[in-house]
Design an enzyme around this catalytic site. Structure first.
Site, PDB file in Angstrom:
ATOM      1  N   HIS A 217     -71.638 -91.408  15.410  1.00 56.75           N
ATOM      2  CA  HIS A 217     -70.616 -91.887  14.114  1.00 56.75           C
ATOM      3  C   HIS A 217     -69.954 -93.166  12.919  1.00 56.75           C
ATOM      4  O   HIS A 217     -69.510 -93.085  12.650  1.00 56.75           O
ATOM      5  CB  HIS A 217     -68.984 -92.054  14.886  1.00 56.75           C
ATOM      6  CG  HIS A 217     -67.251 -91.252  14.201  1.00 56.75           C
ATOM      7  ND1 HIS A 217     -67.126 -92.387  14.247  1.00 56.75           N
ATOM      8  CD2 HIS A 217     -67.328 -90.612  13.924  1.00 56.75           C
ATOM      9  CE1 HIS A 217     -66.104 -91.800  14.165  1.00 56.75           C
ATOM     10  NE2 HIS A 217     -66.382 -90.688  13.431  1.00 56.75           N
ATOM     11  N   LYS A 219     -71.282 -95.085  10.334  1.00 56.70           N
ATOM     12  CA  LYS A 219     -71.783 -94.832   8.538  1.00 56.70           C
ATOM     13  C   LYS A 219     -72.555 -95.854   8.592  1.00 56.70           C
ATOM     14  O   LYS A 219     -71.862 -97.396   8.030  1.00 56.70           O
ATOM     15  CB  LYS A 219     -70.269 -94.906   7.687  1.00 56.70           C
ATOM     16  CG  LYS A 219     -69.573 -93.290   8.257  1.00 56.70           C
ATOM     17  CD  LYS A 219     -68.481 -93.778   9.178  1.00 56.70           C
ATOM     18  CE  LYS A 219     -68.164 -92.585   9.436  1.00 56.70           C
ATOM     19  NZ  LYS A 219     -67.173 -92.698  11.081  1.00 56.70           N
ATOM     20  N   ASP A 224     -83.044-102.681   1.028  1.00 58.06           N
ATOM     21  CA  ASP A 224     -83.916-103.777   0.869  1.00 58.06           C
ATOM     22  C   ASP A 224     -83.517-104.960   1.989  1.00 58.06           C
ATOM     23  O   ASP A 224     -84.215-106.103   1.315  1.00 58.06           O
ATOM     24  CB  ASP A 224     -83.852-104.301  -0.738  1.00 58.06           C
ATOM     25  CG  ASP A 224     -84.922-103.139  -1.487  1.00 58.06           C
ATOM     26  OD1 ASP A 224     -85.119-102.364  -1.287  1.00 58.06           O
ATOM     27  OD2 ASP A 224     -84.233-103.588  -2.949  1.00 58.06           O
ATOM     28  N   HIS A 406     -57.893 -93.011   6.868  1.00 55.85           N
ATOM     29  CA  HIS A 406     -59.172 -92.371   8.229  1.00 55.85           C
ATOM     30  C   HIS A 406     -59.755 -93.978   7.866  1.00 55.85           C
ATOM     31  O   HIS A 406     -60.619 -94.485   8.726  1.00 55.85           O
ATOM     32  CB  HIS A 406     -60.207 -92.106   7.007  1.00 55.85           C
ATOM     33  CG  HIS A 406     -61.113 -91.375   8.480  1.00 55.85           C
ATOM     34  ND1 HIS A 406     -62.467 -91.530   8.326  1.00 55.85           N
ATOM     35  CD2 HIS A 406     -61.662 -90.606   9.284  1.00 55.85           C
ATOM     36  CE1 HIS A 406     -63.291 -91.062   8.920  1.00 55.85           C
ATOM     37  NE2 HIS A 406     -62.490 -90.639  10.005  1.00 55.85           N
ATOM     38  N   LYS A 408     -60.327 -97.683   9.417  1.00 52.69           N
ATOM     39  CA  LYS A 408     -60.280 -98.200  10.638  1.00 52.69           C
ATOM     40  C   LYS A 408     -60.681 -99.644  11.063  1.00 52.69           C
ATOM     41  O   LYS A 408     -61.221-100.241  10.362  1.00 52.69           O
ATOM     42  CB  LYS A 408     -61.022 -98.131  11.955  1.00 52.69           C
ATOM     43  CG  LYS A 408     -61.705 -96.103  11.891  1.00 52.69           C
ATOM     44  CD  LYS A 408     -62.297 -95.152  11.139  1.00 52.69           C
ATOM     45  CE  LYS A 408     -62.824 -94.142  11.565  1.00 52.69           C
ATOM     46  NZ  LYS A 408     -62.225 -92.921  12.011  1.00 52.69           N
ATOM     47  N   ASP A 413     -53.534-112.201  14.045  1.00 53.22           N
ATOM     48  CA  ASP A 413     -53.119-114.112  12.657  1.00 53.22           C
ATOM     49  C   ASP A 413     -53.351-114.330  11.333  1.00 53.22           C
ATOM     50  O   ASP A 413     -53.907-115.322  10.839  1.00 53.22           O
ATOM     51  CB  ASP A 413     -53.356-114.885  13.637  1.00 53.22           C
ATOM     52  CG  ASP A 413     -52.734-114.561  14.887  1.00 53.22           C
ATOM     53  OD1 ASP A 413     -51.737-114.398  15.169  1.00 53.22           O
ATOM     54  OD2 ASP A 413     -53.178-115.424  16.178  1.00 53.22           O
TER      55      ASP A 413
END
Length: 488
Positions: A217, A219, A224, A406, A408, A413
């Protein structure tokens, strides 16, 4: 009659054996109880389901390749990884950094320049520009790749980079990117010189030995070893992606990082790439050997100053604990002023639910942002079963109405943040391959908080009294969905 009795006896012995495995496994009590209920309430279906998805099996060959790569990594980690930079802020955040380093071997790296991107056009333009400017390598790993719409420009840039001699590698999940693998794109990319690998391939026979619903899952895009991206964004055009799901366009964000953290994200990529097959493993070890030989000794590297202090948290199935889950619960426990969370899927276990409730009850301002509509009906019902105790404890629940939110992210604080691919459900914590960034620099944390504040402006508050007035049938369905939530 003899064969019938033999089959019944075999089924009984198999059920008892599986039940003992469930009891002795180090899984949560709620998950164990859910599996035991399924085994004995649905004798045949329960056994078949457990054999297919009951244990986080990734396969012996894959585990063997992972162990070989890990041994190689440990042999030159002192030279490969940048010098650690301990957070200069409070002790509570330094302790989180030490926990991550002790469990995952990834150290906090300073001197990183960051830019938060929350617009699809801006994300794809940045991807394309950095790939066009690449001189050595482009490493891409995405759960979902769909080569249509605005994404075509990124894949075209990748092919052009490969044709001019840049090493380009694309890892796409077999299930999440199933439409990509059925399209002409894989062959087009290979013809242009791009190395393309299917992550966690699935098959009927393979499912007997390897759990098919464990997915990569992550991404990640690394250019470089200097520039890296990660976040919630899949390589898709939201104007075209899942438009028949009735949830609107997906709303995502990524962090563009320039600095030493790119090497850590490259290490995560290489680990995923290498374990897929023997060819990938041998080629990766050869490349990393050359890379290690070219690297100066760690002791001679300058200590990075300024910029953002970031730490990579990779997570994967198969362990007794989930590091990102432990970090999240720890962060909630040490929160003193405010917690704000954005997640598309919210299906906590009892420990996480109670931690959120206690955090709110001790006076911390806790805000949870979830999308009004999600693309899974079961998850939607299971998630809503947890709203009442949260609202009763004083958690501010907001429903985002501008599409399927979507992103996350967790902000503690205003001084610490988690940002990446992890949803607030047990699948992300314990089953999927995920990646998160722990962020210790106030300026970068503030950028994430500003993004979440923007989501709040498009969200509607859920009030406890109104929520308690929903129909009894809806509440019954939610309670039923909650019973299986430990298995989602």
């Amino acid at each position: 009659m003899y064969w019938t009795e033999l089959l019944v006896l075999f089924h009984f012995c198999l059920s008892v054996t599986i039940a003992l495995r469930v009891i002795y496994s180090r899984r949560t009590s709620s998950a164990a109880l859910a599996w035991l209920t399924a085994l004995f309430a649905f004798p045949i279906l329960g056994v078949i389901t457990y054999l297919l998805i009951g244990e986080p099996k990734l396969g012996r060959e894959r585990a063997k390749r992972h162990a070989e790569l890990l041994a190689f990594h440990d042999a030159f980690a002192d030279r490969f990884l940048p010098p650690p930079c301990e957070p200069a802020s409070e002790t509570r955040f330094r302790q989180i950094a030490r926990l991550i380093q002790s469990e995952a071997r990834y150290v906090p790296t300073g001197g990183n320049q960051t830019r938060l991107l929350a617009d699809t056009d801006a994300i794809l333009r940045a991807f394309t520009a950095d790939i066009h400017a690449a001189q050595h390598c482009c490493l891409l790993a995405f759960y979902i790749v769909e080569g249509s719409g605005r994404v075509e420009a990124v894949l075209e840039a990748l092919m052009q980079a490969a044709e001019r001699g840049v090493r380009c590698q694309l890892l796409a999940d077999a299930l999440g990117s199933s439409s990509f693998w059925r399209s002409p794109w894989p062959q087009r990319l290979r013809d242009a010189g791009v190395e393309v690998t299917e992550a966690l391939p699935v098959g009927v026979l393979k499912s007997l030995w390897v759990r098919s619903d464990l997915r990569n899952h992550r991404k990640i895009l690394v250019v470089d070893y200097r520039i890296a991206y990660t976040g919630s964004y899949n390589l898709v055009d939201p104007r075209l992606f899942k438009q028949d799901a009735g949830v609107g366009e997906w709303v995502d964000a990524v962090m563009r990082c320039e600095g030493a953290v790119a090497q850590e994200l490259a290490a995560v990529f290489y680990g995923d790439w290498a374990v897929e097959n023997e060819h990938n493993l041998s080629a990766t070890l050869e490349r990393l050997n050359r890379y290690a030989d070219e690297m100066p000794d760690r002791a001679t590297l300058p200590r990075a100053t300024g910029g953002a202090l970031l730490q990579v948290i990779p997570s994967h199935p198969g362990g007794d604990t989930a590091l990102v889950y432990d970090v999240l619960v720890n962060a909630l426990n040490i929160a003193q002023e405010s917690v704000i969370i954005s997640t598309p899927y919210f299906v906590p276990d009892e420990t996480l639910l109670n931690t959120l409730i206690i955090t709110a009850r001790r006076g911390v301002e806790v805000t949870l942002i979830v999308p009004r509509r999600v693309d899974s009906r079961l998850v939607r019902y299971a998630s809503r079963a947890y709203y009442q105790p949260l609202l009763a404890a004083g958690v501010q629940l907001r429903m985002f109405g501008g599409g399927l939110l979507h992103t996350k992210a967790v902000v503690i604080d205003g001084r610490f943040a988690l940002f990446g691919t992890v949803n607030m459900d047990m699948r992300s914590f314990y089953l999927n391959l995920e990646v998160s960034l722990a962020i210790y620099t106030p300026d970068t944390v503030a950028a994430i908080r500003t993004l979440l504040d923007g989501y709040l402006e498009q969200s509607e508050a859920v009030e406890l009294k109104k929520w308690e007035q929903r129909r009894r049938l809806q509440r019954f369905i939610e309670r039923c969905a909650r019973l299986v939530s430990p298995l989602l």
